[in-house]
Design an enzyme around this catalytic site. Structure first.
Site, mmCIF file in Angstrom:
data_model
loop_
_atom_site.group_PDB
_atom_site.id
_atom_site.type_symbol
_atom_site.label_atom_id
_atom_site.label_comp_id
_atom_site.label_asym_id
_atom_site.label_seq_id
_atom_site.Cartn_x
_atom_site.Cartn_y
_atom_site.Cartn_z
ATOM 1 N N CYS A 311 0.075 -44.922 33.831
ATOM 2 C CA CYS A 311 -0.492 -45.786 34.924
ATOM 3 C C CYS A 311 0.035 -44.924 36.352
ATOM 4 C CB CYS A 311 0.098 -47.036 34.828
ATOM 5 S SG CYS A 311 1.988 -47.309 34.536
ATOM 6 N N ARG A 341 3.963 -36.011 25.511
ATOM 7 C CA ARG A 341 5.528 -35.958 25.562
ATOM 8 C C ARG A 341 6.154 -34.973 24.759
ATOM 9 N NH1 ARG A 341 7.028 -42.374 26.351
ATOM 10 N NH2 ARG A 341 5.272 -42.742 27.713
ATOM 11 N N GLU A 343 8.381 -34.181 22.381
ATOM 12 C CA GLU A 343 9.408 -35.209 21.569
ATOM 13 C C GLU A 343 10.627 -34.377 21.014
ATOM 14 O OE1 GLU A 343 9.678 -38.256 21.309
ATOM 15 O OE2 GLU A 343 7.951 -39.217 22.203
ATOM 16 N N ARG A 352 5.140 -40.872 15.867
ATOM 17 C CA ARG A 352 6.041 -40.282 17.102
ATOM 18 C C ARG A 352 5.411 -38.895 17.117
ATOM 19 N NH1 ARG A 352 10.092 -41.216 20.126
ATOM 20 N NH2 ARG A 352 10.550 -43.197 18.846
ATOM 21 N N GLU A 360 -4.320 -48.076 28.198
ATOM 22 C CA GLU A 360 -3.339 -48.532 29.481
ATOM 23 C C GLU A 360 -3.875 -49.761 30.294
ATOM 24 O OE1 GLU A 360 -0.144 -47.918 29.852
ATOM 25 O OE2 GLU A 360 0.381 -48.325 32.016
ATOM 26 N N ASP A 421 8.812 -55.311 24.131
ATOM 27 C CA ASP A 421 7.970 -54.330 23.163
ATOM 28 C C ASP A 421 7.525 -55.332 21.890
ATOM 29 O OD1 ASP A 421 8.384 -52.027 24.447
ATOM 30 O OD2 ASP A 421 10.186 -51.417 23.156
ATOM 31 N N GLU A 434 7.839 -49.731 17.438
ATOM 32 C CA GLU A 434 7.425 -50.292 18.635
ATOM 33 C C GLU A 434 5.873 -49.969 18.693
ATOM 34 O OE1 GLU A 434 9.194 -48.492 21.616
ATOM 35 O OE2 GLU A 434 7.371 -48.519 22.645
ATOM 36 N N ASN A 437 3.465 -52.658 24.287
ATOM 37 C CA ASN A 437 4.544 -53.103 25.364
ATOM 38 C C ASN A 437 3.676 -53.905 26.320
ATOM 39 O OD1 ASN A 437 3.791 -51.509 27.366
ATOM 40 N ND2 ASN A 437 5.294 -49.858 26.538
ATOM 41 N N CYS A 463 2.303 -53.410 33.519
ATOM 42 C CA CYS A 463 1.175 -52.688 32.817
ATOM 43 C C CYS A 463 1.429 -52.925 31.328
ATOM 44 C CB CYS A 463 1.572 -51.195 33.199
ATOM 45 S SG CYS A 463 2.803 -50.490 32.884
ATOM 46 N N ARG A 470 -0.111 -45.819 16.858
ATOM 47 C CA ARG A 470 0.846 -46.774 16.269
ATOM 48 C C ARG A 470 0.262 -47.978 15.687
ATOM 49 N NH1 ARG A 470 6.491 -46.085 19.758
ATOM 50 N NH2 ARG A 470 6.614 -43.759 19.072
HETATM 51 N N1 SER Z 1 3.260 -47.142 31.488
HETATM 52 C C1 SER Z 1 3.989 -47.700 30.262
HETATM 53 C C2 SER Z 1 4.573 -46.708 29.442
HETATM 54 O O1 SER Z 1 4.489 -45.544 29.613
HETATM 55 C C3 SER Z 1 3.075 -48.711 29.482
HETATM 56 O O2 SER Z 1 2.115 -47.755 28.695
HETATM 57 O O3 SER Z 1 5.521 -47.084 28.606
HETATM 58 ZN ZN ZN Z 2 2.242 -48.321 32.755
#
Ligand code: SER
Ligand code: ZN
Length: 504
Positions: A311, A341, A343, A352, A360, A421, A434, A437, A463, A470
């Site tokens: 976001c 990411r 990780e 993961r 989003e 979550d 998770e 969210n 958001c 997942r």
């Molecule tokens: N922007 C939030 C996050 O990265 C929801 O997706 O967790």
């Molecule tokens: Zn977000």
């Protein structure tokens, strides 16, 4: 015990101070200590707690000051208040202030402060730890003082102390609601089974999968369900958010405070002139090896990183704007690309990964509108997980994602702000994953990107991230691969697996 600041600084004037000017300085010091530095300070503050000039001396064109303070009119604030005053007074004596040289700056922060809570930044030249305080010696310019670097250093140390104290308690986690236990029909690891069926295969990059047609059908079925059950009923409009995020965005979103260990960094070539790159290409052509070290020397940046939270790069769309009351709440979503990411050791299956896919959802409006949208989302998600997908799930209040991503722990100070979550049980190993969210982010983003609303009310936003990997892991882990055991809506959206590839 309270916080203490002490500095010495030289005010350099354009020429030597006359005896009359020195006298004016004396008056200004007297005034400052009794009146100027007292402005805005609680009446019951002791002298020790308030900034004051403890000595001054004039040599030629230089006025040397020693200033100490407690928490009020901190020494550096006192310096700049005094500068304004003395510059005016000496202006009358035809003296102009050229520059300020800070010759020493010290802070004593009370409380036991462990060594690990003092940042390793070049401004801090020494830290002397006592049982009940830490003494910091800082190397700061006048510009640093004006830029409030000392205050930020104090806040940072205090944050680190608090984080370490909280750290022992672990992440915040508080159960809000949960489903009943469901009958177990499958106990395999869906990643392993998908690999066996050749639905997915490791990509060439770390933590990355190539999703074959059958896996993507499930992704698209998840998207369809989310579109039909959540996005359309609440009237979210589709947008496309950028996927390369520059520092400017992460400075405003707060990610610049903590996300460094997990970024996929992005660099640009120093030039796109082909002749600058010709020998690199030639080297590869004759050796079959890409000369990575040489390439690194020809890059600029990093200019930022690959999409991390999805976001933040939306916000420049509304940055600096005032939104009309009648368009609120604004509800949009993005599903235009990957998040990345680094990780490290944590990579596991499709759950993961370093590269993942997510819808989003983002909304903004007044505080009430933002909270109301989050609550509608919770109702709809609950219906989807409980009645449509018949999952074994639970919902927990956790450390807000934007705090976690800034490297902070604990809870937000406003009970309405935070992240919930949704977690689902993975029967094959008994853990909870998770997979979803919903967050009310308060005014953090509108403030960071300077977004206002017409009514003058505070602008808030929220958001919600829907991770396709997942969701797929959860659905397959709980429902297995036999479509006869699938919830009807899901089964209808996914066709019988077709053999697109046949390997010999
Ligand atoms: N922007 C939030 C996050 O990265 C929801 O997706 O967790
Ligand atoms: Zn977000």
């Amino acid at each position: 015990m309270f916080i203490r600041f002490a500095l010495t600084a030289e005010l350099h004037f354009n020429r030597d101070l006359t005896p009359e000017a020195v006298e004016a300085v004396g008056e200004a010091v007297q005034d400052a200590n009794t009146l100027l530095f007292r402005k805005g300070v609680p009446a019951d503050a002791t002298d020790e707690e308030v900034g004051r000039i403890t000595s001054y001396a004039v040599t030629g064109a230089v006025l040397r000051l020693e200033i100490v303070s407690g928490p009020y009119t901190r020494a550096h604030d006192a310096l700049f208040r005094f500068r304004k005053e003395v510059a005016q007074k000496l202006g009358r004596h035809h003296l102009g202030l050229r520059n300020i040289v800070v010759t020493s700056f010290r802070i004593r922060i009370p409380g036991p402060v462990p060594e690990s809570a003092v940042p390793r930044i070049p401004f801090i030249t020494s830290a002397d730890h006592h049982d009940d305080a830490v003494d910091l010696v800082l190397d700061l310019s006048a510009a640093d003082l004006e830029n409030r670097v000392p205050d930020r250093i104090v806040r940072l140390v205090q944050e680190k102390v608090a984080a370490q104290e909280y750290g022992g308690k672990g992440e915040h986690w508080e159960l809000i609601s949960e489903s009943s236990r469901r009958e177990r029909v499958y106990d395999g690891d869906p990643t392993q089974e998908m690999i066996r069926r050749r639905w997915i295969k490791h990509g060439a990059s770390r933590g990355q999968w190539i999703f074959g047609p059958q896996a993507v059908e499930i992704f698209r079925a998840v998207e369809r369900l989310v579109l039909d059950e959540i996005i359309k009923p609440l009237g979210f409009s589709e947008m496309i958010f950028p996927k390369l995020v520059p520092w400017e965005v992460w400075m405003r979103s707060g990610h610049a405070k903590g996300v460094y260990p997990e970024i996929y960094y992005v660099c640009t070539p120093k030039t796109r002139d082909p002749s600058y790159w010709e020998d690199i290409a030639d080297y590869y052509k004759v050796t079959g090896t890409v000369p990575v070290d040489q390439i690194r020397e020809r890059l600029d940046g990093p200019v930022g990183g690959m999409c991390y939270a999805q976001c933040p790069p939306f916000w420049p769309f509304v940055q600096g704007e005032t939104l009309a009351n009648d368009c609120l709440p604004i509800r949009v979503f993005d599903r235009s690309g990957t998040s990345h990411r680094y990780e490290s050791g944590g990579i596991h299956g499709i759950e993961r990964v370093d590269e993942f896919h997510r819808i989003e959802i983002l909304w903004l409006g007044t505080r009430e509108q933002t909270i109301a949208t989050a609550s509608r989302l919770h109702d709809l998600y609950t219906r989807l997980f409980e009645d449509v997908l018949e999952l074994e799930w639970r919902c927990a209040k956790v450390t807000p994602w934007f705090m976690a991503q800034e490297g902070m722990v604990g809870e937000s100070s406003d009970a309405e702000i935070g992240t919930r979550d949704y977690e689902a049980c993975l029967p094959y190993n008994g853990s909870w994953l998770e997979f979803q969210n919903v967050s009310v982010n308060g005014d953090k983003y509108p403030k960071g990107f300077n977004v206002k609303i017409q009514s003058g009310e505070e602008c808030w936003s929220g958001c919600s991230g829907i991770g396709l990997e997942r969701w797929t892991a959860v659905l397959l882990a709980q429902k297995g691969f036999d479509r006869a055991n699938w919830p009807e809506r899901l089964a209808r959206l996914v066709s019988e697996p077709e053999e697109v590839f046949r390997f010999l």
